[in-house]
Structure formats: structure tokens, C-alpha cells
Design an enzyme around this catalytic site. Structure first.
Site, short mmCIF file in Angstrom:
data_model
loop_
_atom_site.label_atom_id
_atom_site.label_comp_id
_atom_site.label_asym_id
_atom_site.label_seq_id
_atom_site.Cartn_x
_atom_site.Cartn_y
_atom_site.Cartn_z
N SER A 118 25.30 -33.20 6.07
CA SER A 118 24.76 -32.24 6.80
C SER A 118 26.08 -31.75 7.49
CB SER A 118 24.15 -32.32 8.39
OG SER A 118 24.33 -31.99 8.94
N SER A 119 26.39 -30.58 7.66
CA SER A 119 28.00 -29.75 8.31
C SER A 119 28.40 -30.48 9.27
CB SER A 119 27.38 -28.95 8.57
OG SER A 119 26.70 -28.14 9.30
N CYS A 120 27.71 -31.15 10.60
CA CYS A 120 27.27 -31.79 11.27
C CYS A 120 27.89 -33.39 11.75
CB CYS A 120 26.35 -32.77 12.37
SG CYS A 120 25.23 -33.69 11.92
N TYR A 147 22.56 -38.20 14.78
CA TYR A 147 22.15 -38.05 13.53
C TYR A 147 23.29 -37.90 12.50
CZ TYR A 147 20.91 -34.66 9.89
OH TYR A 147 20.17 -34.21 8.72
N LYS A 151 24.65 -39.65 8.66
CA LYS A 151 24.85 -39.36 7.74
C LYS A 151 26.50 -39.72 7.05
CE LYS A 151 21.66 -36.80 6.50
NZ LYS A 151 20.54 -36.70 5.72
N HIS A 190 14.51 -26.74 14.34
CA HIS A 190 15.94 -26.10 14.40
C HIS A 190 15.98 -24.57 15.01
CE1 HIS A 190 16.63 -29.56 11.42
NE2 HIS A 190 17.58 -29.26 12.24
#
Length: 332
Positions: A118-120, A147, A151, A190
Site C-alpha cells: 500500500s502507498s501508506c 496498517y 505491510k 474507503h
């Protein structure tokens, strides 16, 4: 042959057993649809049958199914509200799934592994657009830190298995994903399905205004789930080992602009108000997807068309659900 030697290799999916973990979700269901074009046997298993947070169940399933390829789309996901409310769940569930699947995949000599990041995972204030090299160069966005840590742990575990056991894997970092089979739950959705639901309800109730979280100024990039699935298949067919690669659309807009786009699509004519006391999340998240572009892959679905399609599908499913309720009511 070393992992680096395997980086650019042609791999045929035809005739292979491909396990899509998380096949009922947004990305997993898109992967299942895309794989119908590849002549492979798509393997799926429900959460009721196999709990991937339990090591013994995961190992038994992989040993039984013997997949040649694993596309790892199983995860606990949600928006800002869910991430803030349930950080322990997001950290525990996502970490355990990754640890269990990777261990079992290595033990059963799986030929291709693709992990969904994920980009987070990138720092909150990473230079924009975000390059893969930005990983672990600064603090994370607090609202989805749990989260993101899960990841990052998955990515690093894949890296460790490659180093210690020679198990190659592809770790992708997609931007914000939306599309068919999205989650419209008011607590867990989302931003795009959440906005669709809120603005559609406001239209049907003729509400004069709608209040949304934050300032509306953060910039976001969005990618349709069908495009993400296509990118995943492209990477698996052409690469054995990619420690980290971004997948994005290359286009961004503010949350305020997105809200007005969704309002136009659903036909809401009232005013949109932003509650600035609520969190914004990261101020900007645009991925640098130039590596993937240089490999020859480009997204196909533009944002407006993708949201229009999602809105039509959601309306249709809501109508089907309403009709089923009416049919099931006892006659009076």
C-alpha cells in the site's frame, strides 16, 4: 541462477494453478476476472474454510492446493475511521496473514509470489511523487500507522526469504484502489464508495448540504481495481523478483475536487461542507510509477468512467437487495 538473474523472465500462466488469496475482496475479485484470460486454474478458498491468521490452517491449505502462483490480496482494510478505531486489528491480522502465507509458500516451492502492499508504507512527508526509495526515510502517517507497519513487515519478510532461502517475490505498492465489488459499509469504506453513499443518500433525501471529513485539501491518486489486476498479471508474467514497485495512475486531485466529481456523477445539487476538526491523513500521496511505465504497462480506466461504473453497479446491487427483501416478506 541468482535472484537478480531472474528479474526479467517470461512466465506462462497457462496451465498453472493460481491461488488468489482474498478472492471476494475488491482487488481479489478483479484478479479472478483478469485471470480468466490466461488459461490457468484459479484456486480460491473462503475465510470460513481457512483462517489465514492461523499458521496450521494456512500450511495445510497450501500443501493441499499446491499452487504454482500466489497472488496475495487477502488483508484487513478500511478508511481513516476504521484505521483509527481498530489499530490492533489492522496490525495483527495483516501481519499474521503475511507471515503464515510466506512461510508455507517457501516450504512448498511456490514459483511466483505477488504481495499486495500500500502507498501508506511511505513516510507522511515523503518527497512527491513518491519514489520506491522513500521507504523508511521518515515517520508514517499516524492515522494508518498500524496498517502501514504490517505491510512494511510483509515486504521485509519477503526480502528476508529472498536473501536467506532464495525465494523470489514481487512486492507491489498500489495507490488508492476503487472499483467493482468495493466496500460501501459506512464505517469501513474507503473514500470513493464512502462519498458515493453519502452523496447519493443526500440526493434521495434532498438534504441541502453534506458534511465530509477534513479540509478537502489533501491530494490523492486513484487506480481502478481492474487496472491494478492487469498490472499484477503483467508483472507476474514478466518478472520473478521485484522487491518493491509502485503502481499508480499518475493523476491526482484534491478531496474537494473528488467530492464535487462524485456529486456531479450521482446528481447531488446541494452544497458540500468540510469538517476541518476531523483528520485529513497525509497531505499528498502521489506515487512515482515511472519504473512500471518504463516496463511497458499503462492504466486504461479514467477516473470519471470508473466512478460512473461503480455507481451504476452499486445502485443495481442495492435495487436487487431491496427486491429480494420484498419477495421474502410474507403475504398479507
Amino acid at each position: 541462477m541468482s535472484l537478480l538473474d531472474q528479474t526479467n523472465t517470461t512466465f506462462r500462466l497457462e496451465g498453472k494453478r493460481v491461488w488468489v488469496a482474498g478472492h471476494n475482496g475488491l482487488v481479489g475479485s478483479a484478479l479472478v476476472r483478469r485471470l480468466t484470460e490466461e488459461g490457468c486454474a484459479v484456486l480460491t478458498v473462503s475465510r470460513r474454510e481457512v483462517d489465514l491468521t492461523r499458521q496450521s490452517e494456512t500450511e495445510r491449505w497450501i500443501e493441499y492446493a499446491r499452487p504454482h502462483v500466489i497472488l496475495m490480496a487477502a488483508a484487513k482494510v478500511g478508511g481513516i475511521g476504521a484505521n483509527v478505531a481498530y489499530p490492533a486489528d489492522f496490525l495483527y491480522v495483516n501481519t499474521m496473514i503475511s507471515m503464515n502465507v510466506m512461510k508455507a509458500a517457501a516450504a512448498n516451492a511456490v514459483e511466483r509470489l505477488l504481495w499486495m502492499g500500500s502507498s501508506c508504507i511511505y513516510p507522511k512527508h515523503a518527497p512527491q511523487p513518491i519514489d520506491e526509495r522513500a521507504l523508511l526515510t521518515g515517520p508514517l502517517e499516524p492515522t494508518n500507522e498500524a496498517y502501514a507497519i504490517a505491510k512494511i513487515a510483509s515486504l521485509k519478510l519477503a526480502e528476508a526469504y529472498a536473501q536467506q532461502h532464495g525465494i523470489p517475490s514481487i512486492c507491489i505498492m498500489p495507490t488508492n484502489v476503487y472499483g467493482q465489488n468495493d466496500n460501501f459499509d459506512p464505517e469501513l469504506s474507503h473514500v470513493i464508495p464512502g462519498m458515493i453513499r453519502r452523496l447519493h443518500l443526500a440526493k434521495t433525501t434532498r438534504a441541502p448540504n453534506v458534511t465530509l471529513w477534513g479540509s478537502g485539501t489533501p491530494l490523492r491518486e486513484f487506480l481502478h481495481a481492474d487496472d491494478l489486476a492487469d498490472a499484477c498479471v503483467f508483472l507476474v508474467k514478466n518478472h520473478a523478483h521485484l522487491p518493491i514497485i509502485n503502481i499508480g495512475s499518475g493523476q491526482e486531485l484534491s478531496i474537494c475536487e473528488l467530492a464535487h466529481l462524485v456529486a456531479d456523477i450521482v446528481g447531488y445539487k446541494g452544497s458540500i461542507v468540510f469538517n476541518q476538526e476531523m483528520p485529513d491523513g497525509a497531505p499528498r500521496k502521489l506515487l512515482n510509477s515511472s519504473r512500471l511505465s518504463a516496463m511497458g504497462w499503462k492504466p486504461k480506466v479514467d477516473l470519471r468512467s470508473g466512478i460512473e461504473d461503480l455507481y451504476r453497479r452499486w445502485q443495481s446491487s442495492a435495487q436487487d437487495a431491496a427486491e429480494r427483501v420484498i419477495v421474502e416478506l410474507p403475504a398479507t
